[in-house]
Design a protein around this motif. Structure first.
Motif, PDB file in Angstrom:
ATOM      1  N   LYS A 213       0.822  -1.204   0.000  1.00  0.00           N
ATOM      2  CA  LYS A 213       0.000   0.000   0.000  1.00  0.00           C
ATOM      3  C   LYS A 213       0.863   1.265   0.000  1.00  0.00           C
ATOM      4  CE  LYS A 213      -3.892   0.083   2.232  1.00  0.00           C
ATOM      5  NZ  LYS A 213      -4.915   0.148   3.299  1.00  0.00           N
ATOM      6  N   THR A 214       1.982   1.222   0.706  1.00  0.00           N
ATOM      7  CA  THR A 214       2.878   2.380   0.743  1.00  0.00           C
ATOM      8  C   THR A 214       3.399   2.699  -0.647  1.00  0.00           C
ATOM      9  OG1 THR A 214       3.558   1.834   3.005  1.00  0.00           O
ATOM     10  CG2 THR A 214       4.960   3.351   1.785  1.00  0.00           C
ATOM     11  N   TYR A 215       3.821   1.678  -1.375  1.00  0.00           N
ATOM     12  CA  TYR A 215       4.313   1.899  -2.739  1.00  0.00           C
ATOM     13  C   TYR A 215       3.194   2.400  -3.653  1.00  0.00           C
ATOM     14  CZ  TYR A 215       9.002   0.022  -2.066  1.00  0.00           C
ATOM     15  OH  TYR A 215      10.304  -0.165  -1.660  1.00  0.00           O
ATOM     16  N   GLN A 216       1.980   1.922  -3.451  1.00  0.00           N
ATOM     17  CA  GLN A 216       0.867   2.343  -4.287  1.00  0.00           C
ATOM     18  C   GLN A 216       0.505   3.810  -4.062  1.00  0.00           C
ATOM     19  OE1 GLN A 216      -1.975  -0.632  -3.079  1.00  0.00           O
ATOM     20  NE2 GLN A 216      -1.629  -1.872  -4.895  1.00  0.00           N
TER      21      GLN A 216
ATOM     22  N   VAL B 153      10.294  12.285  16.920  1.00  0.00           N
ATOM     23  CA  VAL B 153      10.387  11.812  18.292  1.00  0.00           C
ATOM     24  C   VAL B 153       9.650  10.479  18.440  1.00  0.00           C
ATOM     25  CG1 VAL B 153      10.618  14.109  19.279  1.00  0.00           C
ATOM     26  CG2 VAL B 153       8.339  13.146  18.965  1.00  0.00           C
ATOM     27  N   GLY B 154       9.854   9.818  19.579  1.00  0.00           N
ATOM     28  CA  GLY B 154       9.169   8.551  19.818  1.00  0.00           C
ATOM     29  C   GLY B 154       9.549   7.505  18.792  1.00  0.00           C
ATOM     30  N   GLY B 155       8.545   6.832  18.230  1.00  0.00           N
ATOM     31  CA  GLY B 155       8.791   5.815  17.223  1.00  0.00           C
ATOM     32  C   GLY B 155       9.483   6.367  15.987  1.00  0.00           C
ATOM     33  N   SER B 156       9.244   7.635  15.684  1.00  0.00           N
ATOM     34  CA  SER B 156       9.861   8.253  14.501  1.00  0.00           C
ATOM     35  C   SER B 156      11.354   8.466  14.672  1.00  0.00           C
ATOM     36  CB  SER B 156       9.180   9.591  14.203  1.00  0.00           C
ATOM     37  OG  SER B 156       7.822   9.415  13.880  1.00  0.00           O
TER      38      SER B 156
ATOM     39  N   THR C 129      17.797  22.070   4.445  1.00  0.00           N
ATOM     40  CA  THR C 129      16.520  21.370   4.253  1.00  0.00           C
ATOM     41  C   THR C 129      16.224  20.553   5.500  1.00  0.00           C
ATOM     42  OG1 THR C 129      16.657  21.219   1.838  1.00  0.00           O
ATOM     43  CG2 THR C 129      15.313  19.574   2.945  1.00  0.00           C
ATOM     44  N   ALA C 130      14.959  20.525   5.893  1.00  0.00           N
ATOM     45  CA  ALA C 130      14.539  19.728   7.045  1.00  0.00           C
ATOM     46  C   ALA C 130      13.694  18.558   6.579  1.00  0.00           C
ATOM     47  CB  ALA C 130      13.744  20.597   8.023  1.00  0.00           C
ATOM     48  N   LEU C 131      13.751  17.473   7.340  1.00  0.00           N
ATOM     49  CA  LEU C 131      12.886  16.323   7.125  1.00  0.00           C
ATOM     50  C   LEU C 131      12.175  16.048   8.440  1.00  0.00           C
ATOM     51  CD1 LEU C 131      11.827  13.840   5.588  1.00  0.00           C
ATOM     52  CD2 LEU C 131      13.901  12.616   6.285  1.00  0.00           C
ATOM     53  N   ILE C 132      10.852  16.225   8.448  1.00  0.00           N
ATOM     54  CA  ILE C 132      10.049  15.988   9.644  1.00  0.00           C
ATOM     55  C   ILE C 132       9.288  14.679   9.482  1.00  0.00           C
ATOM     56  CG2 ILE C 132       8.207  16.847  11.132  1.00  0.00           C
ATOM     57  CD1 ILE C 132       8.883  19.654  10.333  1.00  0.00           C
ATOM     58  N   ILE C 133       9.484  13.773  10.433  1.00  0.00           N
ATOM     59  CA  ILE C 133       8.815  12.469  10.400  1.00  0.00           C
ATOM     60  C   ILE C 133       7.821  12.412  11.550  1.00  0.00           C
ATOM     61  CG2 ILE C 133       9.142   9.970  10.399  1.00  0.00           C
ATOM     62  CD1 ILE C 133      12.124  10.548   9.678  1.00  0.00           C
TER      63      ILE C 133
ATOM     64  N   SER D 220       3.171   1.981  10.734  1.00  0.00           N
ATOM     65  CA  SER D 220       3.715   3.299  10.427  1.00  0.00           C
ATOM     66  C   SER D 220       5.235   3.258  10.340  1.00  0.00           C
ATOM     67  CB  SER D 220       3.279   4.318  11.488  1.00  0.00           C
ATOM     68  OG  SER D 220       3.737   3.940  12.772  1.00  0.00           O
ATOM     69  N   ARG D 221       5.860   2.444  11.176  1.00  0.00           N
ATOM     70  CA  ARG D 221       7.322   2.330  11.136  1.00  0.00           C
ATOM     71  C   ARG D 221       7.767   1.692   9.826  1.00  0.00           C
ATOM     72  NH1 ARG D 221       8.238  -1.571  14.735  1.00  0.00           N
ATOM     73  NH2 ARG D 221       8.504  -3.071  13.045  1.00  0.00           N
ATOM     74  N   ILE D 222       7.093   0.619   9.438  1.00  0.00           N
ATOM     75  CA  ILE D 222       7.452  -0.078   8.204  1.00  0.00           C
ATOM     76  C   ILE D 222       7.283   0.831   6.992  1.00  0.00           C
ATOM     77  CG2 ILE D 222       6.795  -1.969   6.656  1.00  0.00           C
ATOM     78  CD1 ILE D 222       5.957  -3.521   9.191  1.00  0.00           C
ATOM     79  N   SER D 223       6.146   1.511   6.911  1.00  0.00           N
ATOM     80  CA  SER D 223       5.876   2.360   5.755  1.00  0.00           C
ATOM     81  C   SER D 223       6.814   3.563   5.711  1.00  0.00           C
ATOM     82  CB  SER D 223       4.413   2.825   5.765  1.00  0.00           C
ATOM     83  OG  SER D 223       4.083   3.467   6.972  1.00  0.00           O
ATOM     84  N   SER D 224       7.158   4.107   6.871  1.00  0.00           N
ATOM     85  CA  SER D 224       8.085   5.240   6.900  1.00  0.00           C
ATOM     86  C   SER D 224       9.479   4.823   6.461  1.00  0.00           C
ATOM     87  CB  SER D 224       8.142   5.855   8.304  1.00  0.00           C
ATOM     88  OG  SER D 224       6.894   6.410   8.654  1.00  0.00           O
ATOM     89  N   PHE D 225       9.889   3.612   6.830  1.00  0.00           N
ATOM     90  CA  PHE D 225      11.179   3.096   6.371  1.00  0.00           C
ATOM     91  C   PHE D 225      11.197   2.936   4.847  1.00  0.00           C
ATOM     92  CE2 PHE D 225      12.403   1.244  10.672  1.00  0.00           C
ATOM     93  CZ  PHE D 225      13.520   2.062  10.809  1.00  0.00           C
TER      94      PHE D 225
END
Length: 281
Positions: A110-113, A138-141, A180-184, A242-247
């Motif tokens: 689903k993430t790729y889609q 922060v946290g899991g991110s 540049t910033a990356l916010i997760i 969420s962790r898997i898809s963010s990776f």
């Protein structure tokens, strides 16, 4: 990017009019390929303007762009497991392994889609051209931020990250327009990170967001918004999907940055490995 998946993922943010449009498209996917925005507006008791706004809301340039995507997509995507509680107390280990496998495969697919290739390329260009890349999460991110930090550092990028939110807030004092910033943030509403996003906007510093696909302040304010599936609810056993898809997203960002200057980054990676190997002696 699968249009049918995107329609389902935005469901919680729809107005009453948008719900009518989404429902009709999902139920008549093949028929609408021959419709104009005007005809679909009549079919849904809305308007051509509403159809075009709906198409843009879910990430397309317009209704024609959405139709082209739907023609290449599949509407019969398998519905998810209950990702918040993927097992119960009576499951044996075989069942647990099977559920975990299907959950992870479904999340990755689903993430790729959902990926918008144009936005992904824009994000990669921002990272490549940045004087310094600042990471926020922060946290899991923080696990995801630590992972991409190490990857980018190993190919010679200047990256700054600390998992303490208070220290992250101080980063904004020294950041410039060349950075540049990356916010997760899966929710896109994490306290502190929303405030940081507002400061970045005020200082005209570009930032990339990785959040769930629903509307949220962090993605709304971002220069480039990258989305992951909205699969986890407020009460959950852990940041699994969420962790898997963010990776998936951060790995693609890394691959893209690496490819932009392949030979140099390959040499940097070799040098980094050799330097680290000294510690083993």
């Amino acid at each position: 990017m699968n249009g049918f998946v995107r329609i389902r993922e935005f469901e919680e943010s729809y107005t009453s009019t948008e719900k009518l449009i989404a429902k009709y498209i999902l139920e008549h996917g093949n028929e609408i390929l021959n419709y104009s925005a005007q005809i679909l507006g009549e079919k849904t008791n809305t308007s051509a303007a509403a159809i075009i706004r709906f198409s843009k809301k879910i990430g397309f340039k317009g209704f024609s762009d959405l139709k082209m995507n739907l023609a290449q997509s599949h509407s019969n995507e398998q519905h998810d497991l209950d990702v918040d509680i993927i097992f119960n107390e009576n499951d044996d280990m075989t069942s647990l392994v099977d559920k975990g496998c299907r959950l992870n495969m479904n999340t990755v697919l689903k993430t790729y889609q959902l990926i918008n290739v144009s936005e992904l390329e824009n994000a990669i260009n921002l990272l490549c051209n940045a004087s310094t890349i600042y990471l926020f999460g922060v946290g899991g991110s923080s696990v995801i931020a630590n992972d991409i930090e190490q990857k980018l550092i190993r190919i010679g990028k200047k990256v700054i990250y600390n998992n303490d939110l208070h220290i992250q807030m101080t980063f904004t004092q020294s950041m410039t327009k060349g950075d540049t910033a990356l916010i997760i943030s899966y929710s896109g509403t994490t306290a502190g990170l929303v405030d940081i996003s507002k400061i970045l906007v005020e200082k005209n510093i570009p930032y990339i967001s990785i959040t769930q696909i629903n509307q949220n302040l962090i993605s709304k304010n971002s220069t480039v918004a990258l989305r992951v599936p909205s699969e986890e609810k407020e009460l959950r056993i852990g940041a699994v999907s969420s962790r898997i898809s963010s990776f998936v997203i951060t790995d693609l960002l890394y691959y893209g940055v690496f490819k932009k200057n392949f030979d140099k980054n390959k040499d940097n990676l070799i040098d980094s490995r050799n330097n680290v190997s000294i510690l083993k002696k």
